[in-house]
Enzyme design. Structure first.
Site, PDB file in Angstrom:
ATOM      1  N   SER A  54      -9.598   1.615   2.883  1.00  0.00           N
ATOM      2  CA  SER A  54      -8.756   2.445   2.045  1.00  0.00           C
ATOM      3  C   SER A  54      -7.712   1.649   1.262  1.00  0.00           C
ATOM      4  O   SER A  54      -7.079   2.176   0.351  1.00  0.00           O
ATOM      5  CB  SER A  54      -8.042   3.478   2.921  1.00  0.00           C
ATOM      6  OG  SER A  54      -7.192   2.855   3.874  1.00  0.00           O
TER       7      SER A  54
ATOM      8  N   LYS B 193       0.843  -1.190   0.000  1.00  0.00           N
ATOM      9  CA  LYS B 193       0.000   0.000   0.000  1.00  0.00           C
ATOM     10  C   LYS B 193       0.883   1.245   0.000  1.00  0.00           C
ATOM     11  O   LYS B 193       1.956   1.251   0.613  1.00  0.00           O
ATOM     12  CB  LYS B 193      -0.912  -0.035   1.236  1.00  0.00           C
ATOM     13  CG  LYS B 193      -1.984   1.055   1.291  1.00  0.00           C
ATOM     14  CD  LYS B 193      -2.857   0.825   2.516  1.00  0.00           C
ATOM     15  CE  LYS B 193      -3.951   1.888   2.654  1.00  0.00           C
ATOM     16  NZ  LYS B 193      -4.814   1.620   3.826  1.00  0.00           N
TER      17      LYS B 193
ATOM     18  N   SER C 150      -9.875  -0.926   6.952  1.00  0.00           N
ATOM     19  CA  SER C 150      -9.311  -0.675   5.621  1.00  0.00           C
ATOM     20  C   SER C 150      -8.576  -1.836   4.987  1.00  0.00           C
ATOM     21  O   SER C 150      -8.180  -1.751   3.832  1.00  0.00           O
ATOM     22  CB  SER C 150      -8.381   0.548   5.675  1.00  0.00           C
ATOM     23  OG  SER C 150      -9.116   1.723   5.903  1.00  0.00           O
TER      24      SER C 150
END
Length: 482
Positions: free
Chosen positions: A148, A73, A172
């Site tokens: 996210s 990420k 997330s």
């Protein structure tokens, strides 16, 4: 998946360079549609692959993750590789150090394919607050990948990486894993180092794996769960490696069901989760029902405290030290104002304003202090719940992936997608999302298994048993065509 690829590499059925190039080719072909990656790292990937190939040629044995293509990420720091948090304010930021999780994996010669898309500063539930546009759902590109950590989930679910690391502040990792039909683990707070994770809300943030199956999740967790002196909250993994505890019989295990988790859950999601409960019953688990009324406080407590911490953590982005800086201004104050106004997206500014408000004079006691007290109430409620059960089973998200653009048009409704996931972050507990069905549009449905602190072995063993028993829900056709 990891074990299969490890065997192929070790037995010289495929070279690591060939494996890596297959994934890089897939990214080049599929990423324009999925928008999972914001930065590809082919040079880094191929250099690692060549190192692994030399070891294989010399007859050396490989670690389980060695040579396996993966992704990170874009809020996990990587020395010399752009790390943007998918924000204009960090669009060209290149860290000078590695996050501990990446350092651990790099030492194991994993193959980093690139950095993946996310909601800006991890603030969102759809990936659409990203400065680079949102990642798409590999099951239907007309729908979001979730947030996210949407880019990681899109990449793993779309066969553009074997696994990835995301971060989970309020769901997330688990929410996009649910939306994309894969497995996502939010570890116990402190089990995995946060050093090098660009902070959203420090008392909630936790790094964890997103994979195609439970065994892979256990392997990756074992590799990154280590005590770190650079993180004052770090404790590392407790007990033996989780991989060794998989495949244990769960007969007699007490699985708790709190009715409050099912309030407002869509009918098709409820039906799939109830079917999963019946699978556990058939495996000999004991189903225990109880009330958890403190759950009604979870969402407001989370948004008050997380936004308060965000307003403090994001104060460092002022245009002076690093990142985007306004081009024209009158003085220092005007420069900071214009930098932050132009550099942050709307959702980030909304949460900074909310956090600043609840911390301000006259409102601190009414909001922030009260939310902290209620956080203690929720923590105690879960402690009491685990006196009567080993694992709590609940939906991961009350719905399946919504259509692109929905989150932007109705942000408040989007916040409600976190209602089943935020209690875990409030309490610092481990939880894993596992696919348990599909809706009538073919979009995946996920359930989550929640455990007591540092009981990753318990929830992952329970998840593995379900995955094995309900294998009809899983696709064996993961990974690029080799």
């Amino acid at each position: 998946m990891i074990a299969k690829l490890h065997s192929m590499l070790q037995n010289k059925e495929i070279s690591c360079t060939e494996l890596t190039q297959a994934y890089l080719t897939a990214i080049e072909k599929e990423n324009p549609a999925l928008n999972a990656y914001v930065t590809a790292t082919p040079e880094t990937a191929l250099a690692a692959a060549q190192t692994v190939d030399r070891k294989i040629a010399d007859g050396e044995s490989l670690g389980l993750l060695e040579g396996i293509p993966m992704t990170l990420k874009d809020n996990i720091s990587t020395e010399g590789i752009r790390t943007t948090c998918c924000s204009k304010i960090l669009e060209d930021y290149v860290p000078i150090y590695d996050a501990t999780v990446w350092k651990l994996l790099k030492q194991q010669n994993v193959v980093l394919l690139g950095k993946t898309n996310m909601d800006e500063f991890a603030m969102g539930s759809s990936c659409e607050t990203s400065y680079f546009g949102g990642a798409k759902n590999p099951h239907n590109v007309g729908h979001v990948a979730g947030g996210s950590s949407g880019g990681v989930a899109s990449a793993v679910g779309g066969n553009l990486a074997v696994y990835g690391l995301g971060s989970d502040t309020g769901g997330s990792i688990r929410q996009p894993a649910s939306f994309c039909g894969i497995v996502g683990l939010k570890p116990t707070y402190g089990a995995v180092s946060r050093f090098g994770l660009i902070a959203y809300a420090s008392s909630f943030d936790q790094i964890g794996p997103i994979t195609t199956n439970v065994e892979d999740t256990a392997m990756v967790f074992d590799a990154i769960a280590a005590y770190d002196t650079m993180d004052s909250t770090s404790q590392g993994r407790k007990g033996e490696p989780v991989c060794r505890t998989l495949k244990n019989d769960i007969r007699g295990m007490k699985i708790g069901i709190a009715k409050e988790y099912f309030d407002g859950v869509r009918d098709d999601v409820r039906k799939s989760v109830e079917q999963a409960i019946e699978v556990y019953r058939s495996l000999g688990a004991e189903i225990v029902s109880f009330d958890l009324p403190a759950l009604k406080y979870a969402l407001p407590v989370y948004y008050i405290l997380a936004c308060a911490e965000a307003s403090s953590n994001l104060g460092r982005y002022d245009g002076i030290r690093y990142g985007y800086k306004a081009e024209s201004y009158f003085d220092v104050n005007d420069m900071m104002k214009k930098t932050r106004s132009n550099g942050f997206g709307e959702e980030v500014k909304r949460r900074i304003l909310l956090g600043t408000y609840v911390l301000s004079s006259g409102y601190y006691d009414a909001y922030y202090k009260k939310a902290q007290n209620l956080r203690g109430t929720i923590v105690n409620a879960f402690k009491n719940a685990f006196e009567s059960c080993d694992v709590i089973l609940a939906p991961t998200v009350p719905m399946t992936a919504f259509e692109n653009g929905h989150a932007v048009s109705d942000p408040v409704e989007t916040y409600l997608t976190d209602i089943c996931t935020v209690p875990v972050n409030i309490c610092g507990l481990p939880a894993v999302s596992v696919p348990c069905g599909f809706d009538d549009k073919g979009l995946p449905i996920g359930m989550q298994l929640i455990g007591n602190s540092f009981r990753e072995s318990t929830i992952l063993n329970a998840a593995w048993q379900y995955e094995k028993a309900a294998s009809a829900y899983r696709s064996a056709d993961f990974g690029v065509k080799l």
